[in-house]
Design an enzyme around this catalytic site. Structure first.
Site, PDB file in Angstrom:
ATOM      1  N   TYR A 153      99.515  33.450 -10.819  1.00 50.79           N
ATOM      2  CA  TYR A 153     100.147  34.740 -11.136  1.00 50.79           C
ATOM      3  C   TYR A 153     101.598  34.777 -10.646  1.00 50.79           C
ATOM      4  CZ  TYR A 153     100.351  39.946 -11.234  1.00 50.79           C
ATOM      5  OH  TYR A 153     100.670  41.265 -11.460  1.00 50.79           O
ATOM      6  N   LYS A 157     104.757  35.334 -13.062  1.00 50.60           N
ATOM      7  CA  LYS A 157     105.639  36.498 -12.911  1.00 50.60           C
ATOM      8  C   LYS A 157     107.081  36.078 -12.586  1.00 50.60           C
ATOM      9  CE  LYS A 157     102.902  39.999 -13.798  1.00 50.60           C
ATOM     10  NZ  LYS A 157     103.022  40.666 -15.110  1.00 50.60           N
TER      11      LYS A 157
HETATM   12  P1  NAP Z   1      95.126  46.576 -15.769  1.00 46.42           P
HETATM   13  O1  NAP Z   1      94.679  47.925 -15.332  1.00 46.42           O
HETATM   14  O2  NAP Z   1      94.166  45.435 -15.657  1.00 46.42           O
HETATM   15  O3  NAP Z   1      95.627  46.696 -17.297  1.00 46.42           O
HETATM   16  C1  NAP Z   1      96.050  45.571 -18.015  1.00 46.42           C
HETATM   17  C2  NAP Z   1      95.688  45.761 -19.466  1.00 46.42           C
HETATM   18  O4  NAP Z   1      96.119  44.590 -20.193  1.00 46.42           O
HETATM   19  C3  NAP Z   1      94.166  45.899 -19.694  1.00 46.42           C
HETATM   20  O5  NAP Z   1      93.891  46.956 -20.583  1.00 46.42           O
HETATM   21  C4  NAP Z   1      93.822  44.548 -20.297  1.00 46.42           C
HETATM   22  O6  NAP Z   1      92.707  44.578 -21.144  1.00 46.42           O
HETATM   23  C5  NAP Z   1      95.067  44.228 -21.085  1.00 46.42           C
HETATM   24  N1  NAP Z   1      95.127  42.827 -21.461  1.00 46.42           N
HETATM   25  C6  NAP Z   1      94.722  41.754 -20.749  1.00 46.42           C
HETATM   26  N2  NAP Z   1      94.889  40.625 -21.466  1.00 46.42           N
HETATM   27  C7  NAP Z   1      95.416  40.993 -22.661  1.00 46.42           C
HETATM   28  C8  NAP Z   1      95.779  40.288 -23.835  1.00 46.42           C
HETATM   29  N3  NAP Z   1      95.634  38.966 -23.928  1.00 46.42           N
HETATM   30  N4  NAP Z   1      96.292  40.998 -24.861  1.00 46.42           N
HETATM   31  C9  NAP Z   1      96.415  42.336 -24.798  1.00 46.42           C
HETATM   32  N5  NAP Z   1      96.067  43.075 -23.720  1.00 46.42           N
HETATM   33  C10 NAP Z   1      95.564  42.400 -22.666  1.00 46.42           C
HETATM   34  O7  NAP Z   1      96.439  46.132 -15.021  1.00 46.42           O
HETATM   35  P2  NAP Z   1      97.684  46.987 -14.435  1.00 46.42           P
HETATM   36  O8  NAP Z   1      97.546  47.012 -12.983  1.00 46.42           O
HETATM   37  O9  NAP Z   1      97.875  48.229 -15.205  1.00 46.42           O
HETATM   38  O10 NAP Z   1      98.848  45.946 -14.770  1.00 46.42           O
HETATM   39  C11 NAP Z   1      99.759  46.103 -15.845  1.00 46.42           C
HETATM   40  C12 NAP Z   1     100.883  45.090 -15.668  1.00 46.42           C
HETATM   41  O11 NAP Z   1     101.541  45.332 -14.420  1.00 46.42           O
HETATM   42  C13 NAP Z   1     100.400  43.646 -15.627  1.00 46.42           C
HETATM   43  O12 NAP Z   1     101.345  42.803 -16.254  1.00 46.42           O
HETATM   44  C14 NAP Z   1     100.351  43.358 -14.141  1.00 46.42           C
HETATM   45  O13 NAP Z   1     100.438  41.990 -13.872  1.00 46.42           O
HETATM   46  C15 NAP Z   1     101.557  44.139 -13.665  1.00 46.42           C
HETATM   47  N6  NAP Z   1     101.566  44.474 -12.247  1.00 46.42           N
HETATM   48  C16 NAP Z   1     100.578  45.239 -11.700  1.00 46.42           C
HETATM   49  C17 NAP Z   1     100.625  45.542 -10.343  1.00 46.42           C
HETATM   50  C18 NAP Z   1      99.593  46.396  -9.662  1.00 46.42           C
HETATM   51  O14 NAP Z   1      99.669  46.533  -8.439  1.00 46.42           O
HETATM   52  N7  NAP Z   1      98.670  47.010 -10.371  1.00 46.42           N
HETATM   53  C19 NAP Z   1     101.664  45.037  -9.569  1.00 46.42           C
HETATM   54  C20 NAP Z   1     102.646  44.256 -10.153  1.00 46.42           C
HETATM   55  C21 NAP Z   1     102.582  43.988 -11.500  1.00 46.42           C
HETATM   56  P3  NAP Z   1      91.245  44.217 -20.530  1.00 46.42           P
HETATM   57  O15 NAP Z   1      90.959  45.276 -19.500  1.00 46.42           O
HETATM   58  O16 NAP Z   1      90.362  44.293 -21.729  1.00 46.42           O
HETATM   59  O17 NAP Z   1      91.386  42.858 -19.942  1.00 46.42           O
END
Ligand code: NAP
Length: 245
Positions: A153, A157
């Site tokens: 990851y 990133k």
């Molecule tokens: P999340 O709740 O897991 O949401 C991610 C979404 O992306 C889910 O609906 C997932 O679907 C979908 N997804 C996964 N693989 C995909 C694909 N191949 N095509 C289309 N959609 C897909 O995650 P989040 O925390 O909101 O994260 C959103 C973004 O922010 C990500 O890029 C993550 O790396 C980044 N981020 C998050 C955090 C944090 O603390 N939460 C921190 C830094 C960065 P499924 O559920 O069906 O897999």
């Protein structure tokens, strides 16, 4: 007063839940029409329905060239333009180097790097013709500081940062801006999967002493999507409560 994103059309990937849903909601609140794309098309459609007539939900796998091409052409057909793309879809497959499999590594690299690249390529084809567009890539503080258990990851990133800057340089003279956001710890289904101990230990390292909320990322996306950020491209904004500065 005209809304910040009045008349703009946006795509947000991975937007059926979490940060992506908060971003889609904020963009609609600021006047944009939004295509919510997610692996689960029914969940994307339900999320869009909850936002009213300004949103539509579609199934899309960001790792698939055909799926991303259909996402962009469908969005342009529906709204007549594409002004904003948010590459937000993401997954984690955390494990130590001793336990991480090649499949864990490849899955994370493919969703984040291939997915973001396919999105940038397809959207920029439309945006460069329009001479206007804003692409926002969701990186992570993990890509700046590196997190144990996240060699896959963190690499993905960090790669998004390089991709953002390269694309920004290629597209700037076409009127297309490309920026990235590095969220810190944000309360979403992704981080709810962390053990309570790991979550608390991470929270303790944040100068603001709390995790962020999804809408605290969404506000920064709305800013970058708008003309308020008209002279910003290739920027990487940390939204982390001060963690990792
Ligand atoms: P999340 O709740 O897991 O949401 C991610 C979404 O992306 C889910 O609906 C997932 O679907 C979908 N997804 C996964 N693989 C995909 C694909 N191949 N095509 C289309 N959609 C897909 O995650 P989040 O925390 O909101 O994260 C959103 C973004 O922010 C990500 O890029 C993550 O790396 C980044 N981020 C998050 C955090 C944090 O603390 N939460 C921190 C830094 C960065 P499924 O559920 O069906 O897999």
């Amino acid at each position: 007063m005209t809304a910040l994103l009045e008349g703009r059309a946006a795509i947000v990937t991975g937007a059926a839940q979490g940060i992506g849903l908060a971003i889609a909601t904020a963009l609609v609140e600021h006047g944009a029409r939004v295509t919510i794309a997610d692996l689960d098309g029914d969940k994307a459609a339900a999320a869009a329905a909850a936002l009213g007539g300004a949103a539509r939900g579609v199934a899309c796998d960001v790792t698939s060239e055909e799926s991303v091409a259909a996402l962009v052409s469908g969005a342009v057909e529906a709204f007549g333009t594409l002004d904003v793309l948010v590459n937000n879809a993401g997954i984690t497959r955390d494990a130590s180097l001793r336990k991480m499999t090649l499949a864990d590594f490849q899955a994370v690299i493919t969703v984040h790097l291939q997915g973001t690249w396919l999105g940038i390529r397809a959207a920029s084809e439309v945006m460069r013709e329009q001479k206007r567009g804003s692409i926002i890539n969701i990186s992570s503080m993990s890509g700046k500081v590196g997190n144990p258990g996240q060699t896959n990851y963190s690499a993905a990133k960090a790669g998004i940062v390089g991709m953002t800057k390269a694309a920004a340089k290629e597209l700037a003279h076409h009127g297309v801006r490309v920026n990235a956001i590095q969220p810190g710890l944000i309360r979403t289904p992704m981080t709810e999967a962390m053990s309570p101990e790991a979550y608390a230990a991470t929270e303790a390292t944040i100068p603001m002493r709390r995790a962020g909320e999804p809408d605290e990322i969404a506000g920064v996306v709305a800013f970058l999507a708008s003309d308020l950020a008209s002279y910003m491209t290739g920027a990487v904004l940390e939204v982390s409560g001060g963690r990792g500065m």
